[in-house]
Design a protein around this motif. Structure first.
Motif, PDB file in Angstrom:
ATOM      1  N   PHE A  77       0.829  -1.201   0.000  1.00 53.18           N
ATOM      2  CA  PHE A  77       0.000   0.000   0.000  1.00 53.18           C
ATOM      3  C   PHE A  77       0.870   1.261   0.000  1.00 53.18           C
ATOM      4  N   VAL A  78       1.851   1.265   0.868  1.00 54.09           N
ATOM      5  CA  VAL A  78       2.681   2.464   1.013  1.00 54.09           C
ATOM      6  C   VAL A  78       3.423   2.766  -0.286  1.00 54.09           C
ATOM      7  N   ILE A  79       3.982   1.742  -0.898  1.00 57.92           N
ATOM      8  CA  ILE A  79       4.815   2.007  -2.081  1.00 57.92           C
ATOM      9  C   ILE A  79       3.972   2.197  -3.347  1.00 57.92           C
ATOM     10  N   TYR A  80       2.933   1.381  -3.533  1.00 60.00           N
ATOM     11  CA  TYR A  80       2.247   1.414  -4.835  1.00 60.00           C
ATOM     12  C   TYR A  80       0.934   2.187  -4.831  1.00 60.00           C
ATOM     13  N   ARG A  81       0.334   2.396  -3.668  1.00 58.24           N
ATOM     14  CA  ARG A  81      -0.926   3.137  -3.680  1.00 58.24           C
ATOM     15  C   ARG A  81      -0.708   4.553  -3.145  1.00 58.24           C
ATOM     16  N   ARG A 119      17.043   4.638  -0.162  1.00 57.59           N
ATOM     17  CA  ARG A 119      16.927   3.744  -1.328  1.00 57.59           C
ATOM     18  C   ARG A 119      16.651   2.318  -0.892  1.00 57.59           C
ATOM     19  N   TYR A 120      17.330   1.911   0.186  1.00 60.46           N
ATOM     20  CA  TYR A 120      17.110   0.543   0.662  1.00 60.46           C
ATOM     21  C   TYR A 120      15.664   0.362   1.126  1.00 60.46           C
ATOM     22  N   VAL A 121      15.169   1.342   1.890  1.00 60.91           N
ATOM     23  CA  VAL A 121      13.801   1.220   2.410  1.00 60.91           C
ATOM     24  C   VAL A 121      12.811   1.149   1.243  1.00 60.91           C
ATOM     25  N   ASN A 122      12.962   2.035   0.274  1.00 60.88           N
ATOM     26  CA  ASN A 122      12.038   2.034  -0.872  1.00 60.88           C
ATOM     27  C   ASN A 122      12.068   0.707  -1.612  1.00 60.88           C
ATOM     28  N   PHE A 123      13.275   0.223  -1.846  1.00 58.22           N
ATOM     29  CA  PHE A 123      13.394  -1.007  -2.614  1.00 58.22           C
ATOM     30  C   PHE A 123      12.840  -2.197  -1.837  1.00 58.22           C
ATOM     31  N   SER A 124      13.263  -2.308  -0.578  1.00 58.53           N
ATOM     32  CA  SER A 124      12.855  -3.504   0.177  1.00 58.53           C
ATOM     33  C   SER A 124      11.351  -3.511   0.439  1.00 58.53           C
ATOM     34  N   VAL A 125      10.792  -2.356   0.790  1.00 58.95           N
ATOM     35  CA  VAL A 125       9.359  -2.322   1.105  1.00 58.95           C
ATOM     36  C   VAL A 125       8.525  -2.574  -0.152  1.00 58.95           C
ATOM     37  N   GLY A 126       9.107  -2.237  -1.315  1.00 61.56           N
ATOM     38  CA  GLY A 126       8.359  -2.445  -2.559  1.00 61.56           C
ATOM     39  C   GLY A 126       8.576  -3.815  -3.179  1.00 61.56           C
ATOM     40  N   THR A 127       9.551  -4.567  -2.692  1.00 67.55           N
ATOM     41  CA  THR A 127       9.834  -5.855  -3.358  1.00 67.55           C
ATOM     42  C   THR A 127       9.905  -7.033  -2.380  1.00 67.55           C
TER      43      THR A 127
END
Ligand code: PHE
Length: 473
Positions: free
Chosen positions: A411-415, A439-447
């Motif tokens: 939800f946080v990353i894609y919505r 960058r790590y947080v964005n990548f890990s939370v999104g993948t």
């Protein structure tokens, strides 16, 4: 109404309240035994990696979502995604804390019973084999239930600053003092260091897929993730607060307490019986706290006398009780905030409604240990009959928790979107922008974090309800 929303009064207040939520029964008993049985130092390392690499990013996501929307979890999902299917995730993060609060209340009620009995000279009874089974089916638990409900009501009725924050500022320092005092005392006992060695010397041969899964689940539960708690607490945070900094402090505190608890439980076990094989310790925190540890405390009467042993036992049970109360407060605040946000009910009215509904369910699950037959054998699945208490743990704690975690990440990353998430974190910490952490947080939370949590969810469903193991761990 968000302009009038209550707020934590200080950074320390928030950190203590969030640490109060995080530090619970899981840290004090579940963690040490899990670590000792599953590779000692090697488990500690894996656990620390799970906290840093997988849990910290989720904590940051939940806190930012709450702080941005200034809403309870259901309100947070709907204020961003409207009437879309994301509402389901909102509802899940409302029902989950409600149900987890029910099973956690049952254990807290028992803890209070043990505090009172240890303090009033009944330690010898607590250590007797049948006591626990008789106690949980006795009528005295209703008295303890009334006492726990009153304590929680009094804390939560005070609101965020005068209730939650104030209670955390008193209970958490006391908890630290009790813990340190007990660790120092236990380390001075004969044979204590054999326990320390067992706890800390790494054995990497024990690290299997299921041990890693166990470490992650333990860390996830311990940091109060997937329960909507951090979304709710985030909604009471000042936008100027440094979220990554606060997140790290809370995680450090939680892990520190879990680690210190190992320096208490294992040395105590070894000094009780130098030839103990910790492999044989029960996996269940409940049987450890309520049947095994009282025996260890009673054995101290050889050196300390009965009164001394009772003082140690009382201190220990009080420590665990405080930890449980601050966790319960945080989890009951979630549905309370929802009723206040969505229905515009007053805090007291919301608490009364929850007190009645949750109270009834708590009584029903407290009766599901033999006292009421149909609650004790409510349904059958995967070849075994399960009580109401078991069902709540299987469904909400084991199964839905990782699902909620996966959903909040997606939800946080894609919505809500990455840029909004980053903006929210940067508000209180402009240096966050462009860092490796961002960058790590964005990548890990999104993948990979939601993927891992989702796999755990699927595997648990298959295992718990159908008795099949999809992923050979
Ligand atoms: N962190 C708590 C623990 O370790 C988990 C929890 C939090 C349980 C809040 C209930 C409510 O026990």
């Amino acid at each position: 109404m968000s302009e009038n929303r209550e707020q934590f009064g200080s950074r320390l207040g928030f950190i203590l309240a969030a640490a109060g939520s995080a530090v619970g029964i899981g840290n004090l008993v579940g963690f040490p035994v899990n670590a000792a049985k599953n590779g000692g130092g090697a488990f500690l390392l894996i656990y620390a990696l799970c906290v840093v690499l997988l849990c910290l990013p989720v904590m940051l996501a939940e806190l930012s979502l709450g702080r941005h929307t200034k809403k309870d979890p259901l309100g947070a999902y709907t204020s961003i995604a409207g009437n879309s299917p994301w509402r389901i995730a909102g509802w899940l993060s409302l029902v989950t804390p409600f149900m987890i609060a029910v099973f956690y209340s049952v254990i807290t009620i028992w803890l209070l019973g043990y505090v009172v009995n240890a303090a009033t000279g009944n330690l010898d009874q607590l250590a007797a084999p049948d006591t626990f089974g008789n106690f949980i089916n006795s009528n005295s638990i209703f008295l303890y239930l009334a006492a726990v409900a009153t304590i929680i009501f009094l804390i939560l009725a005070g609101g965020v600053q005068d209730g939650i924050e104030r209670a955390a500022k008193v209970l958490m320092p006391l908890l630290f003092v009790f813990l340190i005092a007990l660790v120092i005392f236990v380390l001075s006992l004969d044979n204590a260091w054999a326990g320390v060695r067992y706890y800390m010397v790494p054995d990497f041969s024990k690290i299997t897929g299921s041990v890693i899964n166990g470490a992650l689940s333990q860390a996830f539960f311990s940091l109060s993730l997937g329960m909507g708690i951090l979304i709710t607490y985030g909604s009471y945070m000042n936008p100027k607060e440094d979220l990554p900094g606060a997140t790290k402090m809370v995680a450090l505190c939680d892990t520190g307490v879990a680690f210190a608890a190992g320096l208490l439980i294992l040395p105590a076990v070894f000094s009780f019986n130098p030839n103990v094989n910790p492999e044989e310790l029960s996996d269940s925190s409940v049987s450890l706290i309520f049947t095994f540890l009282p025996k260890i405390f009673l054995a101290l009467q050889g050196t300390l006398g009965y009164v001394g042993a009772s003082i140690v036992a009382t201190t220990f049970f009080t420590l665990v009780f405080f930890a449980a109360i601050t966790s319960l407060v945080s989890i009951i605040e979630v549905p309370t905030a929802s009723l206040m946000d969505a229905r515009r009910y007053s805090r007291k009215k919301s608490l009364l409604i929850l007190g009645i509904t949750m109270g009834l369910l708590t009584i029903a699950s407290a009766l599901s240990f033999g006292k009421v037959g149909f609650l004790t054998e409510l349904v059958n699945y995967a070849g075994a009959s399960r009580s109401l208490f078991d069902i709540i743990i299987d469904t909400f704690y084991d199964t839905i928790l990782p699902l909620n975690g996966a959903l909040v990440c997606l939800f946080v990353i894609y919505r809500w979107r990455k840029t909004n998430f980053n903006d929210e974190v940067e508000q209180g910490n402009p240096n966050y922008k462009g860092t490796f952490l961002e960058r790590y947080v964005n990548f890990s939370v999104g993948t990979f974090i939601p993927v891992i949590l989702f796999l755990i969810f699927i595997n648990t469903v298959a295992q718990k309800y159908f008795g099949v193991s999809l992923i050979a761990l």
